[in-house]
Design a protein around this motif. Structure first.
Motif, PDB file in Angstrom:
ATOM      1  N   THR A  28       0.876  -1.203   0.045  1.00  0.00           N
ATOM      2  CA  THR A  28      -0.014   0.081  -0.118  1.00  0.00           C
ATOM      3  C   THR A  28       0.841   1.138  -0.078  1.00  0.00           C
ATOM      4  OG1 THR A  28      -1.757   1.296   1.129  1.00  0.00           O
ATOM      5  CG2 THR A  28      -0.098   0.116   2.502  1.00  0.00           C
ATOM      6  N   PHE A  29       0.419   2.043  -0.616  1.00  0.00           N
ATOM      7  CA  PHE A  29       1.117   3.529  -0.725  1.00  0.00           C
ATOM      8  C   PHE A  29       0.171   4.710  -0.079  1.00  0.00           C
ATOM      9  CE2 PHE A  29       3.692   1.322  -3.986  1.00  0.00           C
ATOM     10  CZ  PHE A  29       4.929   1.739  -3.514  1.00  0.00           C
ATOM     11  N   ASN A  30      -0.653   4.227   0.873  1.00  0.00           N
ATOM     12  CA  ASN A  30      -1.504   5.128   1.135  1.00  0.00           C
ATOM     13  C   ASN A  30      -0.943   6.119   2.199  1.00  0.00           C
ATOM     14  OD1 ASN A  30      -3.721   3.606  -0.012  1.00  0.00           O
ATOM     15  ND2 ASN A  30      -4.598   2.736   2.049  1.00  0.00           N
ATOM     16  N   ASN A  31       0.299   5.764   2.808  1.00  0.00           N
ATOM     17  CA  ASN A  31       1.004   6.625   3.572  1.00  0.00           C
ATOM     18  C   ASN A  31       2.168   7.092   2.677  1.00  0.00           C
ATOM     19  OD1 ASN A  31      -0.682   6.353   5.933  1.00  0.00           O
ATOM     20  ND2 ASN A  31       0.008   4.267   6.076  1.00  0.00           N
ATOM     21  N   HIS A  32       2.465   7.594   1.636  1.00  0.00           N
ATOM     22  CA  HIS A  32       3.500   7.787   1.032  1.00  0.00           C
ATOM     23  C   HIS A  32       3.031   8.816  -0.162  1.00  0.00           C
ATOM     24  CE1 HIS A  32       5.843   4.330   2.339  1.00  0.00           C
ATOM     25  NE2 HIS A  32       4.595   3.770   2.537  1.00  0.00           N
ATOM     26  N   ALA A  33       4.027   9.732  -0.247  1.00  0.00           N
ATOM     27  CA  ALA A  33       3.916  10.705  -1.367  1.00  0.00           C
ATOM     28  C   ALA A  33       4.144   9.757  -2.972  1.00  0.00           C
ATOM     29  CB  ALA A  33       4.802  11.949  -1.236  1.00  0.00           C
ATOM     30  N   MET A  34       3.318  10.630  -3.844  1.00  0.00           N
ATOM     31  CA  MET A  34       3.221  10.104  -4.938  1.00  0.00           C
ATOM     32  C   MET A  34       3.404  11.213  -6.078  1.00  0.00           C
ATOM     33  SD  MET A  34       1.007   6.634  -5.199  1.00  0.00           S
ATOM     34  CE  MET A  34       1.735   6.080  -6.490  1.00  0.00           C
ATOM     35  N   GLY A  35       3.818  10.811  -7.233  1.00  0.00           N
ATOM     36  CA  GLY A  35       4.023  12.025  -8.500  1.00  0.00           C
ATOM     37  C   GLY A  35       4.012  11.438  -9.782  1.00  0.00           C
ATOM     38  N   TRP A  36       3.642  12.516 -10.638  1.00  0.00           N
ATOM     39  CA  TRP A  36       3.707  12.072 -12.150  1.00  0.00           C
ATOM     40  C   TRP A  36       4.595  13.074 -12.537  1.00  0.00           C
ATOM     41  CZ3 TRP A  36       0.363   8.775 -14.537  1.00  0.00           C
ATOM     42  CH2 TRP A  36      -0.590   8.271 -14.023  1.00  0.00           C
ATOM     43  N   PHE A  37       5.250  12.171 -13.809  1.00  0.00           N
ATOM     44  CA  PHE A  37       6.291  12.841 -14.549  1.00  0.00           C
ATOM     45  C   PHE A  37       5.869  12.407 -16.055  1.00  0.00           C
ATOM     46  CE2 PHE A  37       8.179  12.540 -10.423  1.00  0.00           C
ATOM     47  CZ  PHE A  37       9.047  13.476 -10.477  1.00  0.00           C
ATOM     48  N   ARG A  38       6.677  13.097 -17.027  1.00  0.00           N
ATOM     49  CA  ARG A  38       6.363  12.924 -18.398  1.00  0.00           C
ATOM     50  C   ARG A  38       7.525  13.138 -19.118  1.00  0.00           C
ATOM     51  NH1 ARG A  38       2.434  18.045 -20.127  1.00  0.00           N
ATOM     52  NH2 ARG A  38       4.020  19.556 -19.828  1.00  0.00           N
ATOM     53  N   PHE A  47       8.799  17.115 -14.494  1.00  0.00           N
ATOM     54  CA  PHE A  47       7.884  16.998 -13.385  1.00  0.00           C
ATOM     55  C   PHE A  47       6.675  17.431 -13.761  1.00  0.00           C
ATOM     56  CE2 PHE A  47       5.876  19.494  -9.887  1.00  0.00           C
ATOM     57  CZ  PHE A  47       5.255  18.405  -9.242  1.00  0.00           C
ATOM     58  N   VAL A  48       5.438  16.789 -13.392  1.00  0.00           N
ATOM     59  CA  VAL A  48       4.184  17.195 -13.608  1.00  0.00           C
ATOM     60  C   VAL A  48       3.474  17.636 -12.512  1.00  0.00           C
ATOM     61  CG1 VAL A  48       1.955  16.671 -14.869  1.00  0.00           C
ATOM     62  CG2 VAL A  48       4.235  15.713 -15.896  1.00  0.00           C
ATOM     63  N   ALA A  49       3.281  16.832 -11.479  1.00  0.00           N
ATOM     64  CA  ALA A  49       2.365  16.870 -10.398  1.00  0.00           C
ATOM     65  C   ALA A  49       2.934  16.058  -9.235  1.00  0.00           C
ATOM     66  CB  ALA A  49       1.036  16.957 -10.724  1.00  0.00           C
ATOM     67  N   ALA A  50       2.643  16.361  -8.006  1.00  0.00           N
ATOM     68  CA  ALA A  50       2.918  15.463  -6.859  1.00  0.00           C
ATOM     69  C   ALA A  50       1.898  15.907  -5.938  1.00  0.00           C
ATOM     70  CB  ALA A  50       4.200  15.649  -6.179  1.00  0.00           C
ATOM     71  N   ILE A  51       1.676  14.716  -5.043  1.00  0.00           N
ATOM     72  CA  ILE A  51       0.666  14.762  -3.988  1.00  0.00           C
ATOM     73  C   ILE A  51       1.347  14.070  -2.589  1.00  0.00           C
ATOM     74  CG2 ILE A  51      -0.475  12.458  -4.564  1.00  0.00           C
ATOM     75  CD1 ILE A  51      -3.103  13.993  -3.707  1.00  0.00           C
ATOM     76  N   ASN A  52       1.322  14.576  -1.433  1.00  0.00           N
ATOM     77  CA  ASN A  52       1.680  14.315  -0.233  1.00  0.00           C
ATOM     78  C   ASN A  52       0.899  12.931   0.213  1.00  0.00           C
ATOM     79  OD1 ASN A  52      -0.800  15.420   1.058  1.00  0.00           O
ATOM     80  ND2 ASN A  52       0.567  15.833   2.815  1.00  0.00           N
ATOM     81  N   TRP A  53       1.339  12.340   1.345  1.00  0.00           N
ATOM     82  CA  TRP A  53       0.807  11.084   1.743  1.00  0.00           C
ATOM     83  C   TRP A  53      -0.727  11.034   1.985  1.00  0.00           C
ATOM     84  CZ3 TRP A  53      -1.404   9.867   6.375  1.00  0.00           C
ATOM     85  CH2 TRP A  53      -1.158  10.928   7.289  1.00  0.00           C
ATOM     86  N   SER A  54      -1.213  12.359   2.770  1.00  0.00           N
ATOM     87  CA  SER A  54      -2.631  12.369   2.944  1.00  0.00           C
ATOM     88  C   SER A  54      -3.606  12.827   1.991  1.00  0.00           C
ATOM     89  CB  SER A  54      -2.624  13.260   4.220  1.00  0.00           C
ATOM     90  OG  SER A  54      -2.323  14.669   3.829  1.00  0.00           O
ATOM     91  N   GLY A  55      -2.849  13.376   0.938  1.00  0.00           N
ATOM     92  CA  GLY A  55      -3.638  14.004  -0.206  1.00  0.00           C
ATOM     93  C   GLY A  55      -4.045  15.422   0.067  1.00  0.00           C
ATOM     94  N   GLY A  56      -3.456  16.172   1.267  1.00  0.00           N
ATOM     95  CA  GLY A  56      -3.773  17.438   1.587  1.00  0.00           C
ATOM     96  C   GLY A  56      -3.141  18.627   0.845  1.00  0.00           C
ATOM     97  N   SER A  57      -2.119  18.053   0.442  1.00  0.00           N
ATOM     98  CA  SER A  57      -1.034  19.075  -0.250  1.00  0.00           C
ATOM     99  C   SER A  57      -0.623  18.646  -1.620  1.00  0.00           C
ATOM    100  CB  SER A  57       0.359  18.980   0.590  1.00  0.00           C
ATOM    101  OG  SER A  57       0.959  20.105  -0.026  1.00  0.00           O
ATOM    102  N   THR A  58      -0.693  19.428  -2.619  1.00  0.00           N
ATOM    103  CA  THR A  58      -0.261  19.168  -4.107  1.00  0.00           C
ATOM    104  C   THR A  58       0.731  20.273  -4.461  1.00  0.00           C
ATOM    105  OG1 THR A  58      -2.359  20.276  -4.985  1.00  0.00           O
ATOM    106  CG2 THR A  58      -2.517  17.788  -4.491  1.00  0.00           C
ATOM    107  N   ASP A  59       1.190  19.736  -5.702  1.00  0.00           N
ATOM    108  CA  ASP A  59       2.344  20.708  -6.281  1.00  0.00           C
ATOM    109  C   ASP A  59       2.268  20.245  -7.661  1.00  0.00           C
ATOM    110  OD1 ASP A  59       4.533  22.586  -6.643  1.00  0.00           O
ATOM    111  OD2 ASP A  59       5.910  21.248  -6.476  1.00  0.00           O
ATOM    112  N   TYR A  60       2.254  21.515  -8.534  1.00  0.00           N
ATOM    113  CA  TYR A  60       2.255  21.300 -10.108  1.00  0.00           C
ATOM    114  C   TYR A  60       3.232  21.954 -10.766  1.00  0.00           C
ATOM    115  CZ  TYR A  60      -2.720  19.745  -8.881  1.00  0.00           C
ATOM    116  OH  TYR A  60      -3.522  18.965  -8.491  1.00  0.00           O
ATOM    117  N   ALA A  61       3.789  21.359 -11.956  1.00  0.00           N
ATOM    118  CA  ALA A  61       4.698  22.432 -12.849  1.00  0.00           C
ATOM    119  C   ALA A  61       3.667  23.476 -13.408  1.00  0.00           C
ATOM    120  CB  ALA A  61       5.168  21.310 -13.909  1.00  0.00           C
ATOM    121  N   GLU A  62       4.625  24.753 -13.468  1.00  0.00           N
ATOM    122  CA  GLU A  62       3.913  25.793 -14.033  1.00  0.00           C
ATOM    123  C   GLU A  62       2.995  25.512 -15.333  1.00  0.00           C
ATOM    124  OE1 GLU A  62       2.682  29.692 -13.614  1.00  0.00           O
ATOM    125  OE2 GLU A  62       3.596  28.511 -12.092  1.00  0.00           O
TER     126      GLU A  62
END
Length: 131
Positions: A28-38, A47-62
């Motif tokens: 399970t990755f329920n407690n782990h950060a994950m990201g998308w790249f292309r 880098f495209v986007a990332a989300i922290n372990w809880s889903g409460g914080s995100t980050d995006y490429a401009e």
């Protein structure tokens, strides 16, 4: 064995939408950060986007901010990337990745934007946007 499998890619016209999925198995990755790249032909993986372990914080490429949305469903052990208003320059193979750290809450400013900080990777799904 840990495995990440992307799906949902395909061919769309400019202005269209796609929703990518990344399903994890083996753990399970329920407690782990994950990201998308292309990565597009002849270009570096970006880098495209990332989300922290809880889903409460995100980050995006401009380049995708305001058009793409990353989310997760921990009950399904799956991460999503909703892509709207697609442009030809979005054409690439899209990869999902997982951080092995448990409930990581402290990052450098570029931690989740750096491919080497991820421990598990999928094989990618092709997204092609026609003009």
């Amino acid at each position: 064995q840990v495995q990440l499998v992307e799906s949902g890619g395909g061919l769309v016209q400019a202005g269209g939408s796609l929703k990518l999925s990344c399903a994890a198995s083996g753990r399970t990755f329920n407690n782990h950060a994950m990201g998308w790249f292309r990565q597009a032909p002849g270009k570096e993986r970006e880098f495209v986007a990332a989300i922290n372990w809880s889903g409460g914080s995100t980050d995006y490429a401009e380049s995708v901010k305001g058009r793409f949305t990353i989310s997760r469903d921990n009950a399904k052990n799956t991460v999503y990337l909703q892509m709207n208003s697609l442009k030809p320059e979005d054409t690439a193979v899209y990869y999902c990745a997982a951080d092995a750290a448990y409930r990581r809450t402290s990052y450098s400013s570029r931690y989740l934007r750096t491919p080497s900080n991820y421990d598990y990777w999928g094989q990618g799904t092709q997204v092609t946007v026609s003009s």
